[in-house]
Scaffold this motif. Structure first.
Motif, PDB file in Angstrom:
ATOM      1  N   LEU A 119       0.823  -1.207   0.000  1.00 58.20           N
ATOM      2  CA  LEU A 119       0.000   0.000   0.000  1.00 58.20           C
ATOM      3  C   LEU A 119       0.858   1.259   0.000  1.00 58.20           C
ATOM      4  O   LEU A 119       0.499   2.268  -0.587  1.00 58.20           O
ATOM      5  CB  LEU A 119      -0.907   0.009   1.236  1.00 58.20           C
ATOM      6  N   THR A 169      -7.133   4.077  -5.411  1.00 55.55           N
ATOM      7  CA  THR A 169      -6.796   2.735  -4.941  1.00 55.55           C
ATOM      8  C   THR A 169      -8.058   1.888  -4.868  1.00 55.55           C
ATOM      9  O   THR A 169      -9.116   2.366  -4.449  1.00 55.55           O
ATOM     10  CB  THR A 169      -6.120   2.809  -3.551  1.00 55.55           C
ATOM     11  N   VAL A 229      -9.332  -1.730  -3.282  1.00 47.92           N
ATOM     12  CA  VAL A 229      -8.973  -2.792  -2.339  1.00 47.92           C
ATOM     13  C   VAL A 229      -9.798  -4.026  -2.670  1.00 47.92           C
ATOM     14  O   VAL A 229     -11.026  -3.981  -2.685  1.00 47.92           O
ATOM     15  CB  VAL A 229      -9.240  -2.351  -0.879  1.00 47.92           C
ATOM     16  N   GLU A 240     -13.390  -1.675  -1.320  1.00 46.52           N
ATOM     17  CA  GLU A 240     -13.370  -0.217  -1.150  1.00 46.52           C
ATOM     18  C   GLU A 240     -12.613   0.388  -2.307  1.00 46.52           C
ATOM     19  O   GLU A 240     -11.653  -0.211  -2.810  1.00 46.52           O
ATOM     20  CB  GLU A 240     -12.667   0.129   0.176  1.00 46.52           C
ATOM     21  N   VAL A 286      -8.093   6.789   0.984  1.00 47.39           N
ATOM     22  CA  VAL A 286      -8.200   5.378   1.390  1.00 47.39           C
ATOM     23  C   VAL A 286      -7.106   5.050   2.417  1.00 47.39           C
ATOM     24  O   VAL A 286      -7.338   4.331   3.388  1.00 47.39           O
ATOM     25  CB  VAL A 286      -8.108   4.434   0.161  1.00 47.39           C
ATOM     26  N   PRO A 313      -9.518   5.055   5.847  1.00 54.29           N
ATOM     27  CA  PRO A 313     -10.200   3.916   5.210  1.00 54.29           C
ATOM     28  C   PRO A 313     -11.573   3.718   5.823  1.00 54.29           C
ATOM     29  O   PRO A 313     -11.745   3.893   7.026  1.00 54.29           O
ATOM     30  CB  PRO A 313      -9.277   2.733   5.540  1.00 54.29           C
ATOM     31  N   HIS A 330     -13.587   0.831   5.022  1.00 53.23           N
ATOM     32  CA  HIS A 330     -13.926  -0.587   5.173  1.00 53.23           C
ATOM     33  C   HIS A 330     -13.074  -1.251   6.253  1.00 53.23           C
ATOM     34  O   HIS A 330     -11.878  -1.020   6.319  1.00 53.23           O
ATOM     35  CB  HIS A 330     -13.695  -1.303   3.834  1.00 53.23           C
ATOM     36  N   THR A 345      -9.943  -2.843   4.873  1.00 59.79           N
ATOM     37  CA  THR A 345      -8.852  -1.911   4.552  1.00 59.79           C
ATOM     38  C   THR A 345      -8.143  -1.476   5.823  1.00 59.79           C
ATOM     39  O   THR A 345      -6.913  -1.372   5.856  1.00 59.79           O
ATOM     40  CB  THR A 345      -9.396  -0.675   3.807  1.00 59.79           C
TER      41      THR A 345
END
Ligand SMILES: Nc1ncnc2c1ncn2[C@@H]1O[C@H](COP(=O)(O)OP(=O)(O)OP(=O)(O)O)[C@@H](O)[C@H]1O
Ligand SMILES: [Mg+2]
Length: 335
Positions: free
Chosen positions: A222, A232, A234, A242, A249, A253, A255, A258
């Motif tokens: 990442l 990005t 994911v 995501e 992100v 983040p 999610h 993530t």
């Protein structure tokens, strides 16, 4: 940046499903992946080993594995051209033209029996009318720009005469030589030391800026995406969890998956482990379609319905989306 109506996207993938069928066994790898990449845009794809990143990239390029039947649904367009409707012959003749790829294993894209300058010249003259002498000079310059020392002499060598890291650079030179509309880079720098890594990524940036090429950069790292990509994505167990502007992100983040990935970063060196230390557990089996959310069994904020109902795409902010019931609840509560 928003795409204008007239702009042709470098890549347009809609609801892509990929299943491998081998005898009685079906592996459900991708489950409804959609992704747009604009001209000149760089998009990073991250996710644990086995998430389907390479299958996604290879399917876009039209590469089908030997030995198993591939069952594909959805649509893929590269620079407007329908990749799934294309015949194998069309795909082959387009190879390196609309889209090309830098592979985890550089040998898979190079012909061991042809001197490298010849392979790069072929790529250069694939779509552009370039005099052979000029193409040859460009090939040498490309080798120099990816950090091959003494490129005039090394251009005469066969792929087998290069070390692994050096061969990776040759593969990169060959992949960008045709000025493709879309470049897929699958872990392009894992075999390279940090300085060369940076040089290669700089080079990809330059090519992208000069030619308007779209770039999809697949990586475990990442951190690598931070300065190199606009957006990005994911991925987890064949789904997009995501997607959003890379800085957002990484810093906020939405999610839970993530967040787990980011928490695992300091402990990573080299490829991500199959088990995320920060989360625990492992990928669900791909031998069956995933019900609900594939991350449910490992998720710290899991709810009952996560096991049975597929989470909706929740817009967290402009261009930032997470597929998660908990995020959906948060959005609902903050209304
Ligand atoms: N030809 C095939 N037949 C059956 N299953 C396959 C085939 N190719 C890949 N898979 C499966 O698809 C899943 C996704 O593999 P893929 O190589 O795309 O993961 P990845 O995200 O690129 O992982 P890594 O980060 O390790 O490169 C894996 O479970 C893999 O075993
Ligand atoms: Mg891979």
């Amino acid at each position: 940046m928003t795409a204008t109506a007239s702009e042709t996207l470098a890549l347009e993938v809609r609801d892509l499903e990929v299943n491998f069928v081998s005898g009685e066994t079906v592996t459900y790898v991708l489950e409804g992946v959609s992704l747009d990449v604009r001209q000149g845009e760089a998009v990073g794809i991250v996710g644990e080993s086995g998430s389907g990143k390479s299958v996604f990239a290879r399917t876009i390029l039209g590469i089908r594995p030997r030995g198993s039947v591939v069952d594909i649904h959805g649509s893929i367009r590269v620079a407007g051209a329908d990749q799934l409707a294309a015949t194998d012959a069309e795909i082959r003749s387009r190879a390196g033209d609309l889209a090309s790829m830098i592979y985890q294993d550089p040998m898979s894209s190079l012909n061991p029996t042809v001197r490298v300058w010849r392979q790069i010249v072929e790529a250069i003259t694939n779509r552009r009318r370039v005099r052979r002498d000029d193409a040859r000079a460009q090939a040498v310059e490309l080798l120099r720009s990816v950090g091959v020392p003494d490129p005039e002499a090394r251009a005469m060598a066969y792929p087998g005469e290069f070390s692994g890291g050096m061969l990776q650079r040759v593969g990169i030179a060959a992949a960008i030589a045709s000025h493709p509309d879309l470049l897929l880079a699958d872990e392009p720098t894992t075999a390279l030391d940090v300085t060369v890594q940076r040089r290669v990524l700089d080079l990809l940036d330059d090519v992208r800026a000069a030619s308007g090429m779209g770039l999809v950069l697949v990586t475990h790292d990442l951190g690598l995406l931070a300065d190199r990509t606009d957006r990005t994505v994911v991925m987890y167990a064949g789904r997009i969890m995501e997607t959003g502007p890379t800085g957002i992100v990484a810093s906020t983040p939405a999610h839970p998956y993530t967040r787990g990935l980011l928490a695992a970063i300091p402990r990573l060196s080299g490829p991500i482990q199959r088990e995320l230390p920060a989360i625990g557990g492992s990928l669900p089996p791909l031998s069956a379609p995933r019900a609900g959310c594939p991350f449910a069994a490992r998720c710290p904020v899991v709810q009952e319905r996560c096991f049975t109902e597929r989470p909706p795409a929740v817009t967290v902010a402009d261009g930032h989306t997470a597929h998660c019931w908990a995020v959906a609840d948060d959005q609902e509560a903050s209304r």
